[in-house]
Design an enzyme around this catalytic site. Structure first.
Site, PDB file in Angstrom:
ATOM      1  N   ASP A  34       2.315   9.138  -1.515  1.00  0.00           N
ATOM      2  CA  ASP A  34       1.623   7.852  -1.675  1.00  0.00           C
ATOM      3  C   ASP A  34       0.147   8.067  -2.007  1.00  0.00           C
ATOM      4  O   ASP A  34      -0.468   9.038  -1.559  1.00  0.00           O
ATOM      5  CB  ASP A  34       1.766   7.051  -0.368  1.00  0.00           C
ATOM      6  N   GLY A  37      -2.209   5.491  -7.063  1.00  0.00           N
ATOM      7  CA  GLY A  37      -2.970   4.356  -7.609  1.00  0.00           C
ATOM      8  C   GLY A  37      -4.399   4.360  -7.078  1.00  0.00           C
ATOM      9  O   GLY A  37      -5.364   4.173  -7.837  1.00  0.00           O
ATOM     10  N   ARG A  47      -4.058   3.388 -13.435  1.00  0.00           N
ATOM     11  CA  ARG A  47      -3.139   3.860 -12.384  1.00  0.00           C
ATOM     12  C   ARG A  47      -2.242   5.006 -12.874  1.00  0.00           C
ATOM     13  O   ARG A  47      -1.913   5.915 -12.113  1.00  0.00           O
ATOM     14  CB  ARG A  47      -2.253   2.706 -11.910  1.00  0.00           C
ATOM     15  N   HIS A  51      -0.618   8.768 -11.418  1.00  0.00           N
ATOM     16  CA  HIS A  51       0.762   9.282 -11.403  1.00  0.00           C
ATOM     17  C   HIS A  51       0.845  10.629 -12.130  1.00  0.00           C
ATOM     18  O   HIS A  51       1.596  11.507 -11.724  1.00  0.00           O
ATOM     19  CB  HIS A  51       1.713   8.265 -12.046  1.00  0.00           C
ATOM     20  N   SER A  79      11.304   4.149  -5.783  1.00  0.00           N
ATOM     21  CA  SER A  79      12.183   3.410  -4.865  1.00  0.00           C
ATOM     22  C   SER A  79      12.885   2.268  -5.594  1.00  0.00           C
ATOM     23  O   SER A  79      12.450   1.844  -6.680  1.00  0.00           O
ATOM     24  CB  SER A  79      11.371   2.850  -3.694  1.00  0.00           C
ATOM     25  N   ASN A  82      10.416  -0.276  -6.443  1.00  0.00           N
ATOM     26  CA  ASN A  82       9.334  -0.003  -7.409  1.00  0.00           C
ATOM     27  C   ASN A  82       9.558  -0.657  -8.783  1.00  0.00           C
ATOM     28  O   ASN A  82       8.625  -0.734  -9.586  1.00  0.00           O
ATOM     29  CB  ASN A  82       9.130   1.508  -7.608  1.00  0.00           C
ATOM     30  N   GLU A 221      10.206  14.676  12.814  1.00  0.00           N
ATOM     31  CA  GLU A 221       8.795  14.538  13.192  1.00  0.00           C
ATOM     32  C   GLU A 221       8.074  13.853  12.036  1.00  0.00           C
ATOM     33  O   GLU A 221       8.319  14.184  10.870  1.00  0.00           O
ATOM     34  CB  GLU A 221       8.175  15.921  13.435  1.00  0.00           C
TER      35      GLU A 221
HETATM   36  C1  FPP Z   1       3.143   5.909  -4.827  1.00  0.00           C
HETATM   37  O1  FPP Z   1       1.776   5.782  -5.073  1.00  0.00           O
HETATM   38  C2  FPP Z   1       3.728   6.727  -5.877  1.00  0.00           C
HETATM   39  C3  FPP Z   1       4.766   6.354  -6.681  1.00  0.00           C
HETATM   40  C4  FPP Z   1       5.493   5.093  -6.568  1.00  0.00           C
HETATM   41  C5  FPP Z   1       5.224   7.250  -7.755  1.00  0.00           C
HETATM   42  C6  FPP Z   1       5.376   8.638  -7.280  1.00  0.00           C
HETATM   43  C7  FPP Z   1       5.527   9.540  -8.394  1.00  0.00           C
HETATM   44  C8  FPP Z   1       4.912  10.734  -8.451  1.00  0.00           C
HETATM   45  C9  FPP Z   1       4.036  11.273  -7.412  1.00  0.00           C
HETATM   46  C10 FPP Z   1       5.174  11.646  -9.564  1.00  0.00           C
HETATM   47  C11 FPP Z   1       6.606  12.030  -9.531  1.00  0.00           C
HETATM   48  C12 FPP Z   1       6.873  13.151 -10.340  1.00  0.00           C
HETATM   49  C13 FPP Z   1       8.074  13.484 -10.775  1.00  0.00           C
HETATM   50  C14 FPP Z   1       8.257  14.757 -11.414  1.00  0.00           C
HETATM   51  C15 FPP Z   1       9.263  12.591 -10.649  1.00  0.00           C
HETATM   52  P1  FPP Z   1       1.194   4.348  -5.407  1.00  0.00           P
HETATM   53  O2  FPP Z   1       1.249   4.135  -6.864  1.00  0.00           O
HETATM   54  O3  FPP Z   1       1.931   3.315  -4.599  1.00  0.00           O
HETATM   55  O4  FPP Z   1      -0.276   4.505  -4.901  1.00  0.00           O
HETATM   56  P2  FPP Z   1      -1.189   3.385  -4.251  1.00  0.00           P
HETATM   57  O5  FPP Z   1      -0.528   2.964  -2.962  1.00  0.00           O
HETATM   58  O6  FPP Z   1      -2.479   4.079  -4.033  1.00  0.00           O
HETATM   59  O7  FPP Z   1      -1.287   2.253  -5.247  1.00  0.00           O
END
Ligand code: FPP
Length: 254
Positions: A34, A37, A47, A51, A79, A82, A221
């Site tokens: 997490d 963004g 954003r 990623h 998810s 998402n 944990e």
């Molecule tokens: C949550 O951060 C992140 C996601 C929903 C996407 C996660 C994806 C990656 C880390 C890259 C994945 C890589 C591969 C190879 C599949 P957020 O966007 O919710 O962040 P925020 O809460 O700060 O807005």
């Protein structure tokens, strides 16, 4: 000169410490990645740049976890909830596995890592699915760490899916309610080949489980790490493992 000596001693003691704990490393680590963004927002970047950097962190943490001898690493990449993000962001995230595997698959193969997924992957764009299928095929005989992407995954949807399949099987056999056990439900989950996570890490300081492995983390944990995912690194992973090692797991016993 003195400073160098001191640094040398310090790095030796970290080395000794991590060596001495090598026997108690978690077998299965699950991570809620997490903060992509927020990482981008702090830098006044779009954003999707967060990623992109998040994907670079996936590479670093995969390598570090594999080197440490972790057997299963499950990463929450997308998810079932998402999909409600703006279309351009969803499209970008959907293309990340393609980008990731194009640049990183040779290294995964070299490191004996096996790529697997949990989630409703049939609903992914065909280019994403194709890249994932190729990675699974190319790494299927690898015997090292299993790198499991939770993609289009949701814990509640997984349980509903599992119970539906179980119901279909049981009704064919005219089974009764007593036949339903925890072990049987576990068998019908996407995770049926894996042990439950020993350690769940969530980055970015948020303290929620967000529908991730809700059945499987009953006795895991939890560590809530303050770093935003793009800033998470090997050192932070090692710190999380040290915290894990300092905890006593009782599984409901004394
Ligand atoms: C949550 O951060 C992140 C996601 C929903 C996407 C996660 C994806 C990656 C880390 C890259 C994945 C890589 C591969 C190879 C599949 P957020 O966007 O919710 O962040 P925020 O809460 O700060 O807005």
């Amino acid at each position: 000169m003195f400073k160098n000596l001191k640094n040398k001693k310090k790095s030796q003691s970290i080395q000794e410490h991590s060596d001495s704990d090598l026997h108690n490393i978690p077998e299965h680590i699950a991570i809620i990645m997490d903060g992509n963004g927020r990482w981008a927002k702090k830098r006044k970047l779009p954003r999707i740049k967060g990623h992109y950097e998040g994907m670079q962190t996936v590479k670093k943490i995969t390598k570090a976890a594999s080197d440490m001898g972790i057997k299963y690493l499950t990463l929450y990449a997308f998810s079932t909830e998402n999909w409600s993000r703006p279309e351009s962001e969803v499209n970008y995230i959907m293309n990340l596995p393609v980008n990731f595997l194009k640049t990183f698959l040779p290294e995964l193969i070299e490191n004996n890592v096996k790529v697997e997924t949990i989630g409703f992957i049939d609903n992914l764009p065909s280019s994403t699915l194709k890249a994932i299928d190729k990675a699974k095929e190319d790494t299927k005989n690898n015997t090292g760490m299993k790198l499991i992407f939770a993609i289009n995954y949701g814990g509640r949807a997984e349980i509903v899916h599992s119970v539906k399949s179980l119901y279909e099987q049981l009704s064919k056999k005219q089974a009764c309610a007593e036949d339903i056990t925890e072990a049987l439900i576990s068998e019908y989950l996407f995770t049926n080949k894996y042990p439950d996570p020993d350690l769940l890490i969530r980055t970015s300081g948020e303290q929620r489980i967000s529908n991730f492995l809700i059945w499987q983390v009953s006795y895991s944990e939890f560590i809530f790490n303050e770093k935003l995912w793009p800033d998470f690194d090997k050192n932070e992973l090692e710190n999380c493992i040290k915290i894990y090692q300092s905890r006593q797991r009782r599984f409901g016993g004394l």
